[in-house]
Design an enzyme around this catalytic site. Structure first.
Site, PDB file in Angstrom:
ATOM      1  N   GLU A  57      10.277  16.143  15.218  1.00  0.00           N
ATOM      2  CA  GLU A  57      10.633  15.957  13.810  1.00  0.00           C
ATOM      3  C   GLU A  57       9.864  16.974  12.959  1.00  0.00           C
ATOM      4  OE1 GLU A  57       9.394  12.281  11.797  1.00  0.00           O
ATOM      5  OE2 GLU A  57      11.388  12.236  10.903  1.00  0.00           O
TER       6      GLU A  57
ATOM      7  N   LYS B 195       0.858  -1.202   0.000  1.00  0.00           N
ATOM      8  CA  LYS B 195       0.000   0.000   0.000  1.00  0.00           C
ATOM      9  C   LYS B 195       0.886   1.242   0.000  1.00  0.00           C
ATOM     10  CE  LYS B 195      -1.592   3.020   2.681  1.00  0.00           C
ATOM     11  NZ  LYS B 195      -1.700   4.148   1.747  1.00  0.00           N
TER      12      LYS B 195
ATOM     13  N   GLU C  26      -1.087   7.453  -0.439  1.00  0.00           N
ATOM     14  CA  GLU C  26      -2.054   7.920  -1.444  1.00  0.00           C
ATOM     15  C   GLU C  26      -1.533   9.098  -2.245  1.00  0.00           C
ATOM     16  OE1 GLU C  26      -6.046   8.866  -0.142  1.00  0.00           O
ATOM     17  OE2 GLU C  26      -6.700   7.457  -1.675  1.00  0.00           O
TER      18      GLU C  26
ATOM     19  N   GLU D 113       9.838   1.428  10.674  1.00  0.00           N
ATOM     20  CA  GLU D 113      10.889   2.413  10.427  1.00  0.00           C
ATOM     21  C   GLU D 113      10.192   3.762  10.516  1.00  0.00           C
ATOM     22  OE1 GLU D 113      12.814   5.058   9.286  1.00  0.00           O
ATOM     23  OE2 GLU D 113      12.753   4.351   7.212  1.00  0.00           O
TER      24      GLU D 113
ATOM     25  N   CYS E  68      13.629  10.753   6.964  1.00  0.00           N
ATOM     26  CA  CYS E  68      13.710  10.304   8.360  1.00  0.00           C
ATOM     27  C   CYS E  68      15.145  10.354   8.871  1.00  0.00           C
ATOM     28  CB  CYS E  68      13.121   8.915   8.499  1.00  0.00           C
ATOM     29  SG  CYS E  68      13.718   7.772   7.273  1.00  0.00           S
TER      30      CYS E  68
HETATM   31  P1  NDP Z   1       1.940   8.544   7.923  1.00  0.00           P
HETATM   32  O1  NDP Z   1       2.644   7.765   8.961  1.00  0.00           O
HETATM   33  O2  NDP Z   1       0.533   8.950   8.170  1.00  0.00           O
HETATM   34  O3  NDP Z   1       1.942   7.759   6.504  1.00  0.00           O
HETATM   35  C1  NDP Z   1       2.782   6.684   6.176  1.00  0.00           C
HETATM   36  C2  NDP Z   1       1.981   5.554   5.529  1.00  0.00           C
HETATM   37  O4  NDP Z   1       1.062   5.041   6.500  1.00  0.00           O
HETATM   38  C3  NDP Z   1       1.130   6.017   4.351  1.00  0.00           C
HETATM   39  O5  NDP Z   1       1.062   4.987   3.396  1.00  0.00           O
HETATM   40  C4  NDP Z   1      -0.235   6.222   4.985  1.00  0.00           C
HETATM   41  O6  NDP Z   1      -1.286   6.139   4.068  1.00  0.00           O
HETATM   42  C5  NDP Z   1      -0.262   5.071   5.971  1.00  0.00           C
HETATM   43  N1  NDP Z   1      -1.208   5.246   7.074  1.00  0.00           N
HETATM   44  C6  NDP Z   1      -1.704   6.392   7.602  1.00  0.00           C
HETATM   45  N2  NDP Z   1      -2.556   6.119   8.594  1.00  0.00           N
HETATM   46  C7  NDP Z   1      -2.646   4.778   8.701  1.00  0.00           C
HETATM   47  C8  NDP Z   1      -3.370   3.894   9.541  1.00  0.00           C
HETATM   48  N3  NDP Z   1      -4.190   4.330  10.488  1.00  0.00           N
HETATM   49  N4  NDP Z   1      -3.187   2.570   9.384  1.00  0.00           N
HETATM   50  C9  NDP Z   1      -2.349   2.097   8.444  1.00  0.00           C
HETATM   51  N5  NDP Z   1      -1.638   2.883   7.606  1.00  0.00           N
HETATM   52  C10 NDP Z   1      -1.778   4.209   7.742  1.00  0.00           C
HETATM   53  O7  NDP Z   1       2.798   9.809   7.617  1.00  0.00           O
HETATM   54  P2  NDP Z   1       2.277  11.229   7.051  1.00  0.00           P
HETATM   55  O8  NDP Z   1       2.167  11.065   5.609  1.00  0.00           O
HETATM   56  O9  NDP Z   1       1.034  11.702   7.719  1.00  0.00           O
HETATM   57  O10 NDP Z   1       3.445  12.167   7.521  1.00  0.00           O
HETATM   58  C11 NDP Z   1       3.378  12.725   8.836  1.00  0.00           C
HETATM   59  C12 NDP Z   1       4.711  12.763   9.481  1.00  0.00           C
HETATM   60  O11 NDP Z   1       5.219  11.432   9.606  1.00  0.00           O
HETATM   61  C13 NDP Z   1       5.784  13.487   8.690  1.00  0.00           C
HETATM   62  O12 NDP Z   1       5.693  14.853   8.845  1.00  0.00           O
HETATM   63  C14 NDP Z   1       7.034  12.868   9.265  1.00  0.00           C
HETATM   64  O13 NDP Z   1       7.328  13.479  10.497  1.00  0.00           O
HETATM   65  C15 NDP Z   1       6.627  11.425   9.497  1.00  0.00           C
HETATM   66  N6  NDP Z   1       7.028  10.534   8.368  1.00  0.00           N
HETATM   67  C16 NDP Z   1       8.138   9.779   8.487  1.00  0.00           C
HETATM   68  C17 NDP Z   1       8.560   9.016   7.432  1.00  0.00           C
HETATM   69  C18 NDP Z   1       9.790   8.185   7.500  1.00  0.00           C
HETATM   70  O14 NDP Z   1      10.467   8.046   6.489  1.00  0.00           O
HETATM   71  N7  NDP Z   1      10.096   7.570   8.622  1.00  0.00           N
HETATM   72  C19 NDP Z   1       7.838   8.970   6.157  1.00  0.00           C
HETATM   73  C20 NDP Z   1       6.628   9.761   6.157  1.00  0.00           C
HETATM   74  C21 NDP Z   1       6.268  10.500   7.232  1.00  0.00           C
HETATM   75  P3  NDP Z   1      -1.960   7.425   3.363  1.00  0.00           P
HETATM   76  O15 NDP Z   1      -1.009   8.552   3.499  1.00  0.00           O
HETATM   77  O16 NDP Z   1      -2.161   6.976   1.986  1.00  0.00           O
HETATM   78  O17 NDP Z   1      -3.259   7.692   4.066  1.00  0.00           O
END
Ligand code: NDP
Length: 450
Positions: free
Chosen positions: A351, A152, A155, A227, A261
């Site tokens: 972060e 997945k 989006e 991660e 990250c």
């Molecule tokens: P998220 O953790 O929300 O998104 C990461 C993935 O998880 C996406 O595919 C998202 O889907 C999915 N996801 C979101 N909610 C759920 C849920 N309840 N159950 C299962 N999967 C879920 O990150 P954000 O995009 O909201 O980013 C927010 C913050 O997270 C950033 O500002 C940063 O601080 C951190 N981040 C860290 C990353 C890293 O590399 N470690 C990568 C991205 C974010 P979808 O978005 O399609 O709804």
């Protein structure tokens, strides 16, 4: 329908149906049906198709790089580097298929041996910052071990994963082994986490959603690799090659517009060289070229979305020591920003996930103080140490609680070396041979010789 947007122009570049629970269940069912045959494929054949996928990624290098650049808003030069790594990852795990060995263990009365068995269907949930790269870090070891996969993507950035799934079929990976489902995390992701037929979740994203993954996985005792975020320290001692450290520091936090990250978003500088280093950092940051991601010379593009830009802006509460320029017109731009901070400030603790760096002096017992500040964080993903004193470099490297450290360098990620976090940056390791442990189960078999 979900509109996929180019963050540099705000134009819609694709519109996709958003999958729901039904489509997710159908993908899991396809992956489950494909598992028995895929796990039984001879190792050499599994390696061959993974290598064919690596070769196809190489052949489609420019196409995939452009998809990634437009969908994430990342500079094309960086996108090319990432897609090159994706091919290397599949080459590496093609080579790993028949090197993931079991053991024979001396016991009385027979022969004891271990096997590495695949888990079954694994759910992979990936973020928007390095969509194809992070997908490959999970797909490579998952497939090499004989699992089938439901991926997945975020989006916001699903396009490269969809293209990769087509290439996987073209490479000869059987139908049903790699499934991509585009939909919301709260719907598709949540269903994967709870689904009784999914054996493991490989997740990269926020610490907050990481907690949801752990909670949801408890119901079926799923295996989990997380991660998550980071607030990594870039520690500059007075005896370092300051010019080199300052020249490298912008890349360590402004690459991918800071949406990384591993970003070294806290720069800790020994007080005696603080002013000199800050000057050099400002000079180096001034030179970062921000603009159209498809321009060959661009070094930093926009942020992923308007909402994310608002979040990033909310962190800059004090007058910056330096703030760069951004293009006018559409696009979710945010300038390179340097803030002088105290270790207790919000900007030094949370972060930001944007091009904002907090510079913090340390003094007193330099080494102990640097370690104390570096460790004063809930996170522990990466970090750097700059010094000419080799013994000190190793002492400090051992003392900092983080999964990945570089000495006189800011690089964190290599195909063959383990990557992952301490503390609330997550657990489990990606890349290298270590990742195979997260996608297999050890089985112990005793054969009586009596
Ligand atoms: P998220 O953790 O929300 O998104 C990461 C993935 O998880 C996406 O595919 C998202 O889907 C999915 N996801 C979101 N909610 C759920 C849920 N309840 N159950 C299962 N999967 C879920 O990150 P954000 O995009 O909201 O980013 C927010 C913050 O997270 C950033 O500002 C940063 O601080 C951190 N981040 C860290 C990353 C890293 O590399 N470690 C990568 C991205 C974010 P979808 O978005 O399609 O709804």
């Amino acid at each position: 329908m979900t509109a996929v947007v180019d963050p540099a122009t705000e134009e819609t570049i694709a519109e996709l149906e958003s999958a729901g629970v039904e489509e997710t269940d159908a993908a899991v069912a396809r992956a489950k049906a494909a598992f028995p045959a895929w796990r039984a494929v001879a190792p050499a054949e599994r390696a061959r198709v993974l290598r064919a996928l690596a070769t196809l990624v190489e052949e489609h290098h420019e196409e995939l790089s452009r998809i990634e650049s437009r969908n994430v808003g990342k500079p094309i030069a960086g996108a090319r580097g990432e897609v090159a790594m994706v091919a290397q990852v599949f080459h590496f795990y093609a080579g790993a298929v028949d090197k993931h060995l079991g053991e024979t263990i001396p016991v009385a009365g027979g022969v004891d041996m271990t096997f590495r068995e695949p888990l079954g269907v694994v759910g992979l949930i990936t973020p928007w910052n390095f969509p194809l790269n992070i997908a490959s870090w999970k797909l490579g070891p998952a497939l090499a071990c004989g699992n089938t996969v439901v991926l997945k993507p975020a989006e916001l950035t699903p396009l490269s994963a969809l293209r990769l799934a087509e290439l996987a079929l073209e490479a000869g990976i059987p139908d049903g082994v790699v499934n991509v489902v585009v939909g919301k995390g709260s719907v598709v992701g949540q269903r994967l986490i709870e689904h009784p037929d999914v054996a493991k979740i490989g997740f990269t994203g926020s610490t907050e959603v990481g907690r949801e993954v752990m909670r949801g996985a408890a119901g079926t005792i799923k295996r989990v690799t997380l991660e998550l975020g980071g607030k990594s320290a870039n520690v500059i001692f007075a005896d370092a090659d300051l010019e080199r450290a300052a020249a490298a520091a912008p890349y360590a936090v402004f690459d991918n517009a800071g949406q990384d990250c591993c970003a070294r978003s806290r720069v800790l500088v020994e007080k005696s060289v603080y002013d000199r280093f800050l000057d050099a950092l400002v000079q180096a940051t001034r030179a970062v070229r921000v603009g159209n991601p498809l321009d060959e010379s661009t070094e930093m593009g926009p942020l992923i979305s308007a909402a994310h830009r608002e979040t990033v802006a909310s962190f800059v509460e004090q007058e910056p020591a330096f703030q760069g320029e951004v293009p006018e017109g559409p696009g979710f731009w945010f300038p390179c920003t340097i803030v002088e901070a105290r270790e207790t400030d919000r900007i030094a603790r949370e972060e930001v996930f944007g091009p904002v760096v907090a510079v913090i002096p340390f003094c007193d017992e330099a080494e102990a103080e640097a370690v104390r500040i570096a460790n004063d964080s809930n996170y522990g993903l990466s970090g750097s140490i700059w010094t000419r004193d080799g013994a000190r470099a190793l002492r400090v490297a051992r003392a900092i609680d983080t999964g990945v450290l570089s000495i006189n360098s800011n690089s964190s990620v290599r195909v063959s070396t383990p990557f992952g976090g301490f503390k609330q940056s997550g657990f489990g390791r990606e890349l290298g041979m270590h990742a195979l442990a997260g996608y297999s189960e050890v089985k112990n078999v005793f054969y009586s010789t009596e």
